[in-house]
Design an enzyme around this catalytic site. Structure first.
Site, PDB file in Angstrom:
ATOM      1  N   PHE A 137       0.849  -1.193   0.000  1.00 51.74           N
ATOM      2  CA  PHE A 137       0.000   0.000   0.000  1.00 51.74           C
ATOM      3  C   PHE A 137       0.880   1.238   0.000  1.00 51.74           C
ATOM      4  O   PHE A 137       1.773   1.368   0.835  1.00 51.74           O
ATOM      5  CB  PHE A 137      -0.901   0.011   1.240  1.00 51.74           C
ATOM      6  CG  PHE A 137      -1.820   1.201   1.279  1.00 51.74           C
ATOM      7  CD1 PHE A 137      -2.955   1.248   0.481  1.00 51.74           C
ATOM      8  CD2 PHE A 137      -1.540   2.293   2.091  1.00 51.74           C
ATOM      9  CE1 PHE A 137      -3.796   2.353   0.490  1.00 51.74           C
ATOM     10  CE2 PHE A 137      -2.377   3.405   2.118  1.00 51.74           C
ATOM     11  CZ  PHE A 137      -3.507   3.431   1.313  1.00 51.74           C
ATOM     12  N   ASP A 222       9.393   2.714   1.549  1.00 51.22           N
ATOM     13  CA  ASP A 222       8.220   3.391   2.092  1.00 51.22           C
ATOM     14  C   ASP A 222       8.073   2.992   3.562  1.00 51.22           C
ATOM     15  O   ASP A 222       7.635   1.886   3.873  1.00 51.22           O
ATOM     16  CB  ASP A 222       6.986   2.988   1.270  1.00 51.22           C
ATOM     17  CG  ASP A 222       5.670   3.532   1.843  1.00 51.22           C
ATOM     18  OD1 ASP A 222       5.666   4.056   2.963  1.00 51.22           O
ATOM     19  OD2 ASP A 222       4.635   3.403   1.144  1.00 51.22           O
ATOM     20  N   LYS A 251       2.675   9.638   8.369  1.00 50.36           N
ATOM     21  CA  LYS A 251       1.958   9.134   9.557  1.00 50.36           C
ATOM     22  C   LYS A 251       2.533   9.667  10.878  1.00 50.36           C
ATOM     23  O   LYS A 251       2.260  10.801  11.231  1.00 50.36           O
ATOM     24  CB  LYS A 251       1.900   7.606   9.519  1.00 50.36           C
ATOM     25  CG  LYS A 251       0.899   7.107   8.463  1.00 50.36           C
ATOM     26  CD  LYS A 251       0.411   5.688   8.719  1.00 50.36           C
ATOM     27  CE  LYS A 251      -0.818   5.362   7.894  1.00 50.36           C
ATOM     28  NZ  LYS A 251      -0.557   4.886   6.545  1.00 50.36           N
TER      29      LYS A 251
HETATM   30  C1  LIG Z   1      -0.764   5.189   5.164  1.00 47.13           C
HETATM   31  C2  LIG Z   1       0.247   4.801   4.166  1.00 47.13           C
HETATM   32  C3  LIG Z   1       0.454   5.525   2.991  1.00 47.13           C
HETATM   33  C4  LIG Z   1      -0.451   6.675   2.588  1.00 47.13           C
HETATM   34  O1  LIG Z   1      -0.454   7.701   3.515  1.00 47.13           O
HETATM   35  P1  LIG Z   1      -1.655   8.772   3.496  1.00 47.13           P
HETATM   36  O2  LIG Z   1      -1.231   9.773   4.525  1.00 47.13           O
HETATM   37  O3  LIG Z   1      -2.907   8.052   3.826  1.00 47.13           O
HETATM   38  O4  LIG Z   1      -1.703   9.361   2.129  1.00 47.13           O
HETATM   39  C5  LIG Z   1       1.471   5.149   2.161  1.00 47.13           C
HETATM   40  N1  LIG Z   1       2.271   4.110   2.441  1.00 47.13           N
HETATM   41  C6  LIG Z   1       2.117   3.381   3.576  1.00 47.13           C
HETATM   42  C7  LIG Z   1       3.047   2.262   3.853  1.00 47.13           C
HETATM   43  C8  LIG Z   1       1.084   3.688   4.457  1.00 47.13           C
HETATM   44  O5  LIG Z   1       0.914   2.947   5.549  1.00 47.13           O
END
Ligand SMILES: *Cc1c(COP(=O)(O)O)cnc(C)c1O
Length: 403
Positions: A137, A222, A251
């Site tokens: 994700f 990421d 986050k």
């Molecule tokens: C939450 C998340 C995102 C996206 O972040 P948003 O602030 O919701 O746009 C991207 N990569 C990872 C691994 C995430 O957990």
């Protein structure tokens, strides 16, 4: 939701979410009080965002001080909190340069655009392929849903951005087959958060690093969910001793105030020029002031050792619950990002368990229909952890009918 709340919500909000049936009204540390005055232990952490709990005094002070100083300028001007944050993030990581945005998706969007542009500039437009991991994700913008490995997130939005391929997690042979001289970047989460709290093997990430080197591609890591102290180190790749070319964080970086950051080496960043990417709010002084306060806290050794201690406590408590009730057999993840894999018999019932946990006074997350996800505050206390475990035990018994 109560039928009143549900009716009100449905009548004005777009139907992209299905919120749980309480209305949180206030919170301190890891305790959230709903509008009816009922307390809940927060093992959800706003999806691993409130890493220092709710209303942490140092974060509140940083936000209030900045609110009385200067709120917003846009990137037409530099600002002191953003400069300090970039100086600190580049000091604390492999990176030399930072780009600030407001969310994780935007941090990844910038990373992917930077990787594409880097390949264009250094090799030409033919080298544009992005390799992503199935089940991963990366956010909800167009580029990031296309890169993420969850087909349902991209369904119905086509035509999608092209030049993206996906490969199964922890399969080094498949990764070798996917990466070629046409690859501009491999993007991976060291622990797939949304994708079931599934850790990638160190050997797999090391193979990705080697393949990127062999094919002159960039490794984008990421750590939007698993980073900022959650694993017990500032970042997971640092624990593994593997250096990316681009790192994304968001986050918990703002502890609940929206911010994202894309971090890269000087050599990679230099393909950006004034005007090639941007954001109105990115690097906003309020967000950066709070993130600086977050970094003060998460770099304290006592906080990181609390992550390890609470991890052990939760693992021990969860093992007992799993053994007693048979609801789950596997707990995975790192530090305070835990995935509880439901037993075959209860596969698909993660939402039911989440609702039962809420009923028992514990807020938890799911990560797909078969995995419960915990992302509590890193400063969770022993007593709060115990309280949450007791609630989880009650909910596990109610779901399985065990008495
Ligand atoms: C939450 C998340 C995102 C996206 O972040 P948003 O602030 O919701 O746009 C991207 N990569 C990872 C691994 C995430 O957990």
């Amino acid at each position: 939701m109560s039928s009143d709340l549900e009716r009100r919500y449905r009548s004005v909000m777009m139907p992209t979410y299905d919120p749980l049936p309480i209305l949180p009204a206030s919170a301190r540390g890891s305790i959230v009080t709903d509008i009816e005055g009922r307390d809940h232990v927060d093992f959800a952490g706003g999806v691993a965002v409130t890493g220092l709990g709710h209303c942490h005094p140092a974060l509140v002070a940083a936000l209030k001080t900045q609110a009385d100083t200067i709120w917003h300028l846009s990137n037409t001007f530099a600002n002191e909190p953003a400069l300090v944050l970039a100086e600190r993030l580049t000091e604390l990581t492999f990176a030399d340069r930072a780009f600030f945005s407001n969310s994780g998706a935007e941090a990844n969007e910038a990373a992917l655009k930077l990787a594409r542009r880097h390949a264009h500039v250094t090799h030409g437009p033919h080298k544009h392929e992005i390799v992503g991991i199935e089940g991963s994700f990366h956010g909800r913008t167009f580029f990031t849903v296309a890169t993420g490995g969850t087909p349902t997130h991209a369904a119905g939005y086509g035509p999608l951005p092209a030049g993206i391929v996906h490969t199964p997690p922890n399969d080094i042979e498949a990764l070798e087959a996917a990466v070629s001289d046409l690859t501009c970047a491999v993007i991976l989460e060291p622990i797939l958060g949304q994708g079931g709290v599934l850790p990638l093997d160190r050997a797999y990430i090391a193979a990705a690093r080697d393949l990127c080197d062999a094919h002159d591609a960039l490794l984008i890591v990421d750590e939007i969910q698993c980073g900022v102290g959650r694993s017990g180190a500032l970042f997971v790749h640092q624990q593994m001793g593997i250096t990316p070319d681009i790192l994304t964080t968001a986050k918990a970086l703002g502890g609940g105030f929206p911010i994202g950051a894309t971090l890269a080496t000087e050599a990679v960043s230099s393909v950006f020029t004034p005007g090639s990417h941007g954001s109105t709010f990115g690097g906003n002084p309020l967000a950066c002031a709070v993130a600086n306060a977050v970094l003060d806290e998460v770099t304290r050794p006592e906080l990181l050792s609390n992550v390890a201690a609470r991890h052990d406590q939760l693992i021990t408590g969860l093992d007992e619950i799993g053994t007693e009730t048979g609801l789950f057999t596997e707990v995975r993840g790192a530090g305070l990002l835990l995935g509880i894999v439901l037993a075959e018999e209860y596969a698909g019932r993660a939402r039911d368990v989440q609702l039962a946990a809420l009923e028992a006074g514990v807020m938890i997350l799911t990560a797909g229909p078969r995995v419960l996800r915990l992302g509590p505050a890193l400063n969770l206390t022993e007593a709060e952890a115990e309280m949450g475990l007791r609630g989880l035990a009650r909910s596990a018994r109610s779901v399985t009918g065990y008495h």
